[in-house]
Motif scaffolding. Structure first.
Motif, PDB file in Angstrom:
ATOM      1  N   LYS A   1      -6.716  -4.772   4.712  1.00  0.00           N
ATOM      2  CA  LYS A   1      -6.841  -5.734   3.622  1.00  0.00           C
ATOM      3  C   LYS A   1      -6.130  -5.224   2.379  1.00  0.00           C
ATOM      4  CE  LYS A   1     -11.348  -5.666   3.544  1.00  0.00           C
ATOM      5  NZ  LYS A   1     -11.609  -4.772   4.672  1.00  0.00           N
ATOM      6  N   THR A   2      -6.466  -3.980   2.023  1.00  0.00           N
ATOM      7  CA  THR A   2      -5.874  -3.421   0.804  1.00  0.00           C
ATOM      8  C   THR A   2      -4.377  -3.234   0.989  1.00  0.00           C
ATOM      9  OG1 THR A   2      -7.961  -2.344   0.311  1.00  0.00           O
ATOM     10  CG2 THR A   2      -6.036  -1.546  -0.859  1.00  0.00           C
TER      11      THR A   2
ATOM     12  N   GLU B   1     -10.177   6.401   2.364  1.00  0.00           N
ATOM     13  CA  GLU B   1     -10.223   6.873   3.751  1.00  0.00           C
ATOM     14  C   GLU B   1      -9.877   8.355   3.803  1.00  0.00           C
ATOM     15  OE1 GLU B   1      -7.460   4.179   5.600  1.00  0.00           O
ATOM     16  OE2 GLU B   1      -5.695   5.235   4.876  1.00  0.00           O
TER      17      GLU B   1
HETATM   18  P1  ATP Z   1     -11.612  -1.169   3.636  1.00  0.00           P
HETATM   19  O1  ATP Z   1     -12.422  -2.334   4.123  1.00  0.00           O
HETATM   20  O2  ATP Z   1     -12.257   0.099   3.980  1.00  0.00           O
HETATM   21  O3  ATP Z   1     -11.245  -1.314   2.212  1.00  0.00           O
HETATM   22  P2  ATP Z   1      -8.982  -2.132   4.336  1.00  0.00           P
HETATM   23  O4  ATP Z   1      -9.181  -3.354   5.151  1.00  0.00           O
HETATM   24  O5  ATP Z   1      -8.642  -2.343   2.930  1.00  0.00           O
HETATM   25  O6  ATP Z   1     -10.243  -1.199   4.499  1.00  0.00           O
HETATM   26  P3  ATP Z   1      -6.626  -0.511   4.403  1.00  0.00           P
HETATM   27  O7  ATP Z   1      -7.123   0.577   3.563  1.00  0.00           O
HETATM   28  O8  ATP Z   1      -5.677  -1.488   3.806  1.00  0.00           O
HETATM   29  O9  ATP Z   1      -7.858  -1.277   5.062  1.00  0.00           O
HETATM   30  O10 ATP Z   1      -5.950   0.047   5.717  1.00  0.00           O
HETATM   31  C1  ATP Z   1      -6.566   1.019   6.522  1.00  0.00           C
HETATM   32  C2  ATP Z   1      -5.550   1.961   7.096  1.00  0.00           C
HETATM   33  O11 ATP Z   1      -4.759   1.286   8.086  1.00  0.00           O
HETATM   34  C3  ATP Z   1      -4.557   2.471   6.082  1.00  0.00           C
HETATM   35  O12 ATP Z   1      -4.269   3.815   6.360  1.00  0.00           O
HETATM   36  C4  ATP Z   1      -3.328   1.602   6.300  1.00  0.00           C
HETATM   37  O13 ATP Z   1      -2.148   2.259   5.924  1.00  0.00           O
HETATM   38  C5  ATP Z   1      -3.376   1.352   7.787  1.00  0.00           C
HETATM   39  N1  ATP Z   1      -2.767   0.054   8.164  1.00  0.00           N
HETATM   40  C6  ATP Z   1      -3.069  -1.137   7.668  1.00  0.00           C
HETATM   41  N2  ATP Z   1      -2.344  -2.116   8.249  1.00  0.00           N
HETATM   42  C7  ATP Z   1      -1.553  -1.533   9.161  1.00  0.00           C
HETATM   43  C8  ATP Z   1      -0.567  -2.010  10.104  1.00  0.00           C
HETATM   44  N3  ATP Z   1      -0.270  -3.292  10.215  1.00  0.00           N
HETATM   45  N4  ATP Z   1       0.036  -1.095  10.872  1.00  0.00           N
HETATM   46  C9  ATP Z   1      -0.274   0.225  10.766  1.00  0.00           C
HETATM   47  N5  ATP Z   1      -1.185   0.735   9.920  1.00  0.00           N
HETATM   48  C10 ATP Z   1      -1.824  -0.136   9.117  1.00  0.00           C
END
Ligand code: ATP
Ligand code: MG
Length: 754
Positions: free
Chosen positions: A34-35, A558
């Protein structure tokens, strides 16, 4: 052509990035990107659409998360770009106020008060009004002030000096607080939002300026947004109507201070044209970690199920360590950390230790210091650097070493009328005679410069205490010191409960150490060990450090290696939270656990230990959350006997039984406030009855576990019963306050301001 912004995004993320216009929401689980989508979208709007980054507002929850986001965006659009509008709510408000607060006849150089500043003001007010914290603790008063500000009418007084009335003590304190704030042009954290809203409501030109400036607005962690923050966002997005929100209802962890996750869930009702994007692939964690997370969160009833999957490699097993006591637990963590860094290529900075409550850091810090593991505490003061802890340790040091540092710290603290002049005379004499301050004072007490009642009292106290060193245990000695030195009284008068809690925690640690050691601990040795802890210079320049923080602070972040420590019943789930908010509290605790687990990328460890929990007053046993995970999903280290497991499960069962429903539909009941009523429905999901109250002619939901609901029997009230009824009414009012006076309050405040 390789494209740094759009490569490495999945279809859903691409959709989120490219849908730049209108209302868009992303609902997705932890680690689903998401982020990442949000930061890529920011970069896309700047690089592809040619919009200046100063026209995009991007808000998130904590400072840490905002900093992380800035870094990610800068990597995509260049180091020199303006990313000052990637910020927290408070950060954004400060920005608006620094520009436009003069509309309210406040200077642009207004002061922002943190919790410590608020307490300083309260201290003055208590002195002026003659109150002590016996009547009201700071926590209680600060809570009252926050509540009283909510409807924003206080601004009429602050800004126009209109209609401030007050009769009861809390109102008087509140009024004085406002006066002092106004005199100093000082804003507390709540004011930042309220002042900003006030300006927007009352000065259309300024509202329009910001509305027009902010072409795109993006909000991360939407599930934890409070009503005021929400109003702010809706207001400023009204002109361009480009609002992008992302969140995960399963990660709502601020319901206790007003988070409104339902806004995210019902966004499509408010904005029927909105686009919704769901994501369910997790990129962060190994399947082993994810399974544990999914398994826990499924136990929540108030949620929409959304299982996450991952294509990541299977990875390591999740470990659960059960220690015989808290030392074993922290030592085990320290040893694992060493193993990771020495044998498995991990860096200290890739390791995070998470816990539910701040005080848990103490025992881990001790183990890390002993084992020479560098660490840093995110958003908090190291335990042994806290003022009150230093006071006590200094006292012990003075008794043993008679050192100058401790002497100077304590000679006039609490005040004994021994000011600067006294110290000057003493210094001269001490230099002339070549003795330390304490000896100099003892030897020259009849000297007219030194012969003061306070000084005599002080040396009497020290010599008495010196006598006690041999016969008393350290914990007893500290209790005596606190009592006789006046420090205890000082902290109590001071009204800052945290200080007393910290002192309690220090004494507890001493008691535990004494129990462990079986024989008395020598004060010299103890101080030598402690001296390490208080040394400010410990590896301060080294950025390679293990990160210690509360779960609340870890949100959105993370780490390759995560330890969740202190996973004991009563700590996580917090007994306080369950007591105050029952089922809802328990579910929020479960979400906290889910947040903790889903921070981990490669390895996840959960630890807890036997012993005594000074908070619940019961012996410790593993958290119910551990039993909620099937044993197939993790490996247990350390010896956890079947007896303890049985006892733990029995206690949890008893608690559930005690707090579960006692009435059936149709029963007549008596409520202390609304009197007679009839149970018309039972909501087994929310665990509450719906009761028709005859006197008020309304029906209300009442929690199954609400203890003052009685079966209705016709009686006439005696005085005794009336008294009890009043007491119950008071409790009920307390019960209605859905605000937790949780240990993490201050953390949130300290970390949400840029
Ligand atoms: P949270 O709910 O904990 O805030 P989030 O949904 O915001 O999590 P992110 O922090 O954006 O998740 O992403 C989690 C990890 O996955 C990060 O290390 C990010 O770089 C990686 N990531 C996200 N999308 C992809 C993708 N399409 N391909 C590879 N890695 C990805
Ligand atoms: Mg995120």
């Amino acid at each position: 052509m390789s494209d740094e912004i759009l490569d490495n995004l999945n279809d859903k993320q691409l959709e989120a990035v490219k849908t730049t216009e209108g209302y868009v929401r992303v609902i997705a689980g932890a680690g689903s990107g998401k982020t990442k989508a949000l930061t890529s979208r920011f970069a896309y709007i700047v690089n592809r659409l040619g919009i200046n980054s100063s026209n995009i507002l991007c808000v998130t929850f904590t400072n840490k998360a905002a900093q992380e986001m800035k870094k990610r965006v800068k990597r995509l659009i260049g180091e020199s770009s303006d990313v000052s509008l990637i910020t927290t709510y408070h950060g954004f408000c400060v920005r608006v106020l620094r520009e436009d607060i003069n509309k309210l006849q406040y200077p642009k150089s207004f002061i922002i008060m943190d919790v410590e500043d608020q307490k300083t003001i309260l201290r003055e007010i208590y002195k002026e009004l003659g109150y002590s914290n016996k009547e009201f603790t700071f926590k209680h008063v600060l809570r009252y002030i926050a509540g009283a500000k909510k409807n924003m009418t206080y601004l009429n007084y602050v800004l126009k000096s209109e209609g401030l009335k007050g009769e009861n003590p809390l109102e008087l304190i509140f009024n004085k607080y406002l006066e002092k704030q106004q005199r100093n042009f000082a804003l507390d954290f709540d004011d930042l939002i309220y002042f900003t809203l006030y300006i927007f409501f009352n000065h259309t030109d300024i509202l329009e300026k910001w509305q027009k400036k902010l072409h795109y607005i993006q909000v991360d962690e939407m599930q934890d947004t409070s009503e005021n923050q929400l109003n702010l966002i809706l207001l400023i997005s009204k002109y361009h109507e480009n609002l992008f929100i992302v969140g995960d209802p399963d990660q709502t962890i601020y319901e206790w201070r007003g988070a409104r996750p339902e806004f995210l869930v019902n966004f499509d009702k408010q904005f029927p044209n909105c686009k919704t994007i769901l994501m369910n692939q997790n990129y962060r964690s190994t399947p082993n970690i994810l399974k544990v997370g999914n398994h826990i969160i499924k136990n929540n009833k108030l949620r929409v199920d959304k299982d996450m999957f991952t294509q990541n490699q299977e990875g390591f097993e999740v470990l659960h360590f059960h220690g015989k006591n808290e030392f074993e637990e922290s030592l085990w963590i320290a040893n694992e950390v060493k193993d990771l860094t020495e044998n498995q290529n991990a860096k200290y900075s890739e390791i995070a230790i998470l816990y539910r409550a701040n005080y848990i850091s103490r025992v881990i810090e001790q183990a890390f210091i002993r084992e020479n593991i560098p660490y840093t505490i995110f958003g908090g003061i190291r335990f042994f650097e806290r003022k009150e802890i230093k006071d006590v340790i200094s006292f012990l040091r003075l008794l043993v070493f008679e050192d100058e540092f401790s002497f100077l710290r304590l000679i006039n603290h609490p005040t004994r009328g021994l000011g600067k002049k006294f110290i000057e005379s003493l210094t001269i004499l001490s230099e002339a005679q070549g003795t330390n301050f304490y000896k100099t004072l003892v030897n020259n007490i009849s000297n007219k410069e030194l012969n003061r009642p306070g000084a005599i009292q002080f040396i009497n106290l020290i010599s008495e205490l010196k006598e006690l060193i041999k016969e008393k245990s350290i914990s007893d000695l500290v209790k005596i010191i606190l009592d006789r030195s006046g420090l205890s009284k000082l902290y109590r008068m001071d009204g800052d409960e945290d200080r007393l809690d910290n002192i309690k925690e220090l004494i507890n640690s001493m008691i535990l150490m004494e129990i462990e050691n079986k024989e008395a601990i020598n004060l010299d040795e103890y101080l030598q060990e402690i001296s390490l802890y208080t040394d400010l210079d410990i590896k301060e320049d080294n950025s390679e450090k293990v990160k210690l923080m509360t779960i609340h602070i870890s949100k959105g972040l993370e780490f390759p290696y995560v330890f969740l420590s202190g996973l004991s019943e009563g700590v996580l789930p917090s007994a306080m939270s369950i007591k105050e908010r029952r089922k809802r509290g328990l579910e929020e605790e479960r979400r906290l656990t889910y947040v903790a687990i889903t921070r981990a990328e490669n390895r996840f460890y959960m630890t807890e230990s036997e012993g005594f929990n000074f908070n619940t007053g019961l012996s410790k046993y593993p958290s119910r959350f551990i039993f909620e995970i099937s044993e197939r999903f993790y490996v247990r280290k350390g010896e956890l006997s079947q007896e303890i497991i049985n006892e733990a499960k029995q206690r949890i069962r008893n608690e559930v039984l005690e707090s579960s429903e006692k009435f059936n539909i149709g029963d007549l009941v008596l409520h202390p406030v609304w009197q007679k009523g009839k149970i018309t429905q039972r909501d087994d999901i929310k665990n509450e009855y719906i009761i028709d109250f005859f006197e008020i002619g309304k029906s209300k939901p009442i929690d199954f576990s609400y203890q003052y609901l009685k079966k209705y029997v016709e009686v006439t009230m005696t005085d005794e019963m009336l008294k009890e009824k009043r007491k119950a009414e008071e409790d009920w009012i307390e019960y209605l306050k859905i605000i937790d006076d949780d240990l993490d309050n201050n953390h949130f405040f300290n970390n949400s301001l840029t």
